[in-house]
Design a protein around this motif. Structure first.
Motif, PDB file in Angstrom:
ATOM      1  N   ASN A   1       3.546   5.079   8.466  1.00 60.15           N
ATOM      2  CA  ASN A   1       2.518   6.109   8.321  1.00 60.15           C
ATOM      3  C   ASN A   1       1.262   5.564   7.640  1.00 60.15           C
ATOM      4  O   ASN A   1       0.810   6.089   6.627  1.00 60.15           O
ATOM      5  CB  ASN A   1       3.091   7.293   7.548  1.00 60.15           C
ATOM      6  N   ILE A   2       0.699   4.499   8.201  1.00 53.95           N
ATOM      7  CA  ILE A   2      -0.575   3.965   7.727  1.00 53.95           C
ATOM      8  C   ILE A   2      -1.447   3.722   8.958  1.00 53.95           C
ATOM      9  O   ILE A   2      -1.079   2.954   9.836  1.00 53.95           O
ATOM     10  CB  ILE A   2      -0.411   2.649   6.943  1.00 53.95           C
TER      11      ILE A   2
ATOM     12  N   ALA B   1       0.838  -1.200   0.000  1.00 47.76           N
ATOM     13  CA  ALA B   1       0.000   0.000   0.000  1.00 47.76           C
ATOM     14  C   ALA B   1       0.867   1.242   0.000  1.00 47.76           C
ATOM     15  O   ALA B   1       2.063   1.179   0.253  1.00 47.76           O
ATOM     16  CB  ALA B   1      -0.909   0.012   1.220  1.00 47.76           C
ATOM     17  N   LYS B   2       0.229   2.363  -0.265  1.00 46.18           N
ATOM     18  CA  LYS B   2       0.876   3.666  -0.137  1.00 46.18           C
ATOM     19  C   LYS B   2       0.585   4.196   1.255  1.00 46.18           C
ATOM     20  O   LYS B   2      -0.426   3.866   1.859  1.00 46.18           O
ATOM     21  CB  LYS B   2       0.343   4.627  -1.183  1.00 46.18           C
ATOM     22  N   THR B   3       1.474   5.055   1.751  1.00 47.71           N
ATOM     23  CA  THR B   3       1.269   5.629   3.071  1.00 47.71           C
ATOM     24  C   THR B   3       0.287   6.794   2.997  1.00 47.71           C
ATOM     25  O   THR B   3      -0.167   7.174   1.931  1.00 47.71           O
ATOM     26  CB  THR B   3       2.602   6.095   3.675  1.00 47.71           C
ATOM     27  N   ASP B   4      -0.007   7.375   4.147  1.00 45.08           N
ATOM     28  CA  ASP B   4      -1.020   8.415   4.242  1.00 45.08           C
ATOM     29  C   ASP B   4      -0.570   9.767   3.711  1.00 45.08           C
ATOM     30  O   ASP B   4      -1.347  10.711   3.705  1.00 45.08           O
ATOM     31  CB  ASP B   4      -1.476   8.584   5.694  1.00 45.08           C
TER      32      ASP B   4
ATOM     33  N   ASN C   1      -8.685  -0.070   6.905  1.00 48.75           N
ATOM     34  CA  ASN C   1      -7.455  -0.868   6.811  1.00 48.75           C
ATOM     35  C   ASN C   1      -7.481  -2.121   7.684  1.00 48.75           C
ATOM     36  O   ASN C   1      -6.533  -2.420   8.399  1.00 48.75           O
ATOM     37  CB  ASN C   1      -6.228  -0.018   7.147  1.00 48.75           C
ATOM     38  N   LYS C   2      -8.576  -2.855   7.610  1.00 48.60           N
ATOM     39  CA  LYS C   2      -8.712  -4.086   8.409  1.00 48.60           C
ATOM     40  C   LYS C   2      -7.691  -5.138   7.989  1.00 48.60           C
ATOM     41  O   LYS C   2      -7.161  -5.853   8.828  1.00 48.60           O
ATOM     42  CB  LYS C   2     -10.134  -4.643   8.284  1.00 48.60           C
ATOM     43  N   LYS C   3      -7.388  -5.242   6.704  1.00 45.92           N
ATOM     44  CA  LYS C   3      -6.414  -6.222   6.234  1.00 45.92           C
ATOM     45  C   LYS C   3      -5.021  -5.880   6.763  1.00 45.92           C
ATOM     46  O   LYS C   3      -4.296  -6.762   7.223  1.00 45.92           O
ATOM     47  CB  LYS C   3      -6.411  -6.274   4.703  1.00 45.92           C
ATOM     48  N   PHE C   4      -4.656  -4.603   6.716  1.00 45.60           N
ATOM     49  CA  PHE C   4      -3.364  -4.175   7.249  1.00 45.60           C
ATOM     50  C   PHE C   4      -3.269  -4.461   8.743  1.00 45.60           C
ATOM     51  O   PHE C   4      -2.246  -4.938   9.225  1.00 45.60           O
ATOM     52  CB  PHE C   4      -3.160  -2.677   6.980  1.00 45.60           C
ATOM     53  N   GLU C   5      -4.340  -4.199   9.475  1.00 44.91           N
ATOM     54  CA  GLU C   5      -4.351  -4.461  10.912  1.00 44.91           C
ATOM     55  C   GLU C   5      -4.137  -5.941  11.210  1.00 44.91           C
ATOM     56  O   GLU C   5      -3.336  -6.304  12.073  1.00 44.91           O
ATOM     57  CB  GLU C   5      -5.683  -4.003  11.522  1.00 44.91           C
ATOM     58  N   ALA C   6      -4.824  -6.801  10.488  1.00 47.28           N
ATOM     59  CA  ALA C   6      -4.688  -8.239  10.720  1.00 47.28           C
ATOM     60  C   ALA C   6      -3.266  -8.718  10.414  1.00 47.28           C
ATOM     61  O   ALA C   6      -2.698  -9.509  11.171  1.00 47.28           O
ATOM     62  CB  ALA C   6      -5.699  -8.997   9.868  1.00 47.28           C
ATOM     63  N   ILE C   7      -2.692  -8.233   9.340  1.00 51.15           N
ATOM     64  CA  ILE C   7      -1.344  -8.666   8.956  1.00 51.15           C
ATOM     65  C   ILE C   7      -0.300  -8.143   9.945  1.00 51.15           C
ATOM     66  O   ILE C   7       0.574  -8.886  10.378  1.00 51.15           O
ATOM     67  CB  ILE C   7      -1.030  -8.233   7.514  1.00 51.15           C
TER      68      ILE C   7
ATOM     69  N   ASP D   1       6.074   7.186  -1.155  1.00 50.05           N
ATOM     70  CA  ASP D   1       6.106   6.500   0.123  1.00 50.05           C
ATOM     71  C   ASP D   1       5.134   5.327   0.079  1.00 50.05           C
ATOM     72  O   ASP D   1       3.990   5.469  -0.310  1.00 50.05           O
ATOM     73  CB  ASP D   1       5.702   7.431   1.258  1.00 50.05           C
ATOM     74  N   GLY D   2       5.599   4.188   0.498  1.00 46.83           N
ATOM     75  CA  GLY D   2       4.747   3.012   0.504  1.00 46.83           C
ATOM     76  C   GLY D   2       5.348   1.932   1.366  1.00 46.83           C
ATOM     77  O   GLY D   2       6.436   2.070   1.918  1.00 46.83           O
ATOM     78  N   ILE D   3       4.641   0.846   1.474  1.00 42.28           N
ATOM     79  CA  ILE D   3       5.091  -0.280   2.281  1.00 42.28           C
ATOM     80  C   ILE D   3       4.719  -1.565   1.570  1.00 42.28           C
ATOM     81  O   ILE D   3       3.667  -1.658   0.946  1.00 42.28           O
ATOM     82  CB  ILE D   3       4.472  -0.221   3.695  1.00 42.28           C
ATOM     83  N   SER D   4       5.615  -2.527   1.644  1.00 43.97           N
ATOM     84  CA  SER D   4       5.351  -3.877   1.152  1.00 43.97           C
ATOM     85  C   SER D   4       5.733  -4.838   2.272  1.00 43.97           C
ATOM     86  O   SER D   4       6.855  -4.794   2.766  1.00 43.97           O
ATOM     87  CB  SER D   4       6.184  -4.193  -0.083  1.00 43.97           C
ATOM     88  N   ILE D   5       4.797  -5.678   2.666  1.00 51.15           N
ATOM     89  CA  ILE D   5       5.056  -6.632   3.733  1.00 51.15           C
ATOM     90  C   ILE D   5       5.132  -8.024   3.118  1.00 51.15           C
ATOM     91  O   ILE D   5       4.166  -8.504   2.525  1.00 51.15           O
ATOM     92  CB  ILE D   5       3.965  -6.575   4.814  1.00 51.15           C
TER      93      ILE D   5
END
Length: 139
Positions: free
Chosen positions: A120-121, A11-14, A128-134, A63-67
């Motif tokens: 920054n997410i 995702a991209k950050t805020d 962002n429920k998927k991000f929270e779970a991961i 700005d972004g993040i990959s997990i």
């Protein structure tokens, strides 16, 4: 990227949202300056907000993040790779917006070498429920 496992989240950050808000707010202030007594102050504040918004949109856009299963990639000015075994703990910073009953949280990676890395997410029970779970199940 096979060496770090499967991609879990990207995702991209805020900062992109912040850029849009500042730009729109600057345009509205500039338009509203036509109805004010001191127009020049409205124009100055509007231009300042537009410039801040354009800064976020142009320079902070990547700005972004990959997990991945074994690492977290932060795409800031340069790419920062944080391996899973280097993370000691994941803490959360609470953000309580005025007049909003829903609290948002931002994750902070606490590394074994004592360094703290802010992601920054935001997430809460609505977004962002998927991000929270991961991120909660990552360690």
């Amino acid at each position: 990227m096979n060496e770090y496992g499967e991609l879990l989240y990207k995702a991209k950050t805020d900062s992109l949202k912040n850029g849009l808000v500042f730009t729109i707010l600057g345009i509205l202030i500039s338009i509203g300056a036509n109805f004010m007594y001191a127009k020049i102050f409205g124009y100055i504040f509007g231009v300042i907000f537009i410039l801040i918004g354009l800064f976020f949109l142009i320079f902070k856009r990547k700005d972004g993040i990959s997990i991945y299963e074994q690492a977290i990639f932060l795409h800031l000015n340069d790419q920062l790779v944080i391996k899973k075994e280097d993370i000691k703990e994941i803490a959360y910073r609470e953000l309580n917006a005025p007049k909003n009953p829903v609290k948002s949280y931002y994750p902070i990676l606490l590394l074994k070498d004592g360094q703290e890395i802010f992601i920054n997410i935001a997430f809460n029970k609505l977004i962002n429920k998927k991000f929270e779970a991961i991120i909660k199940d990552y360690i």
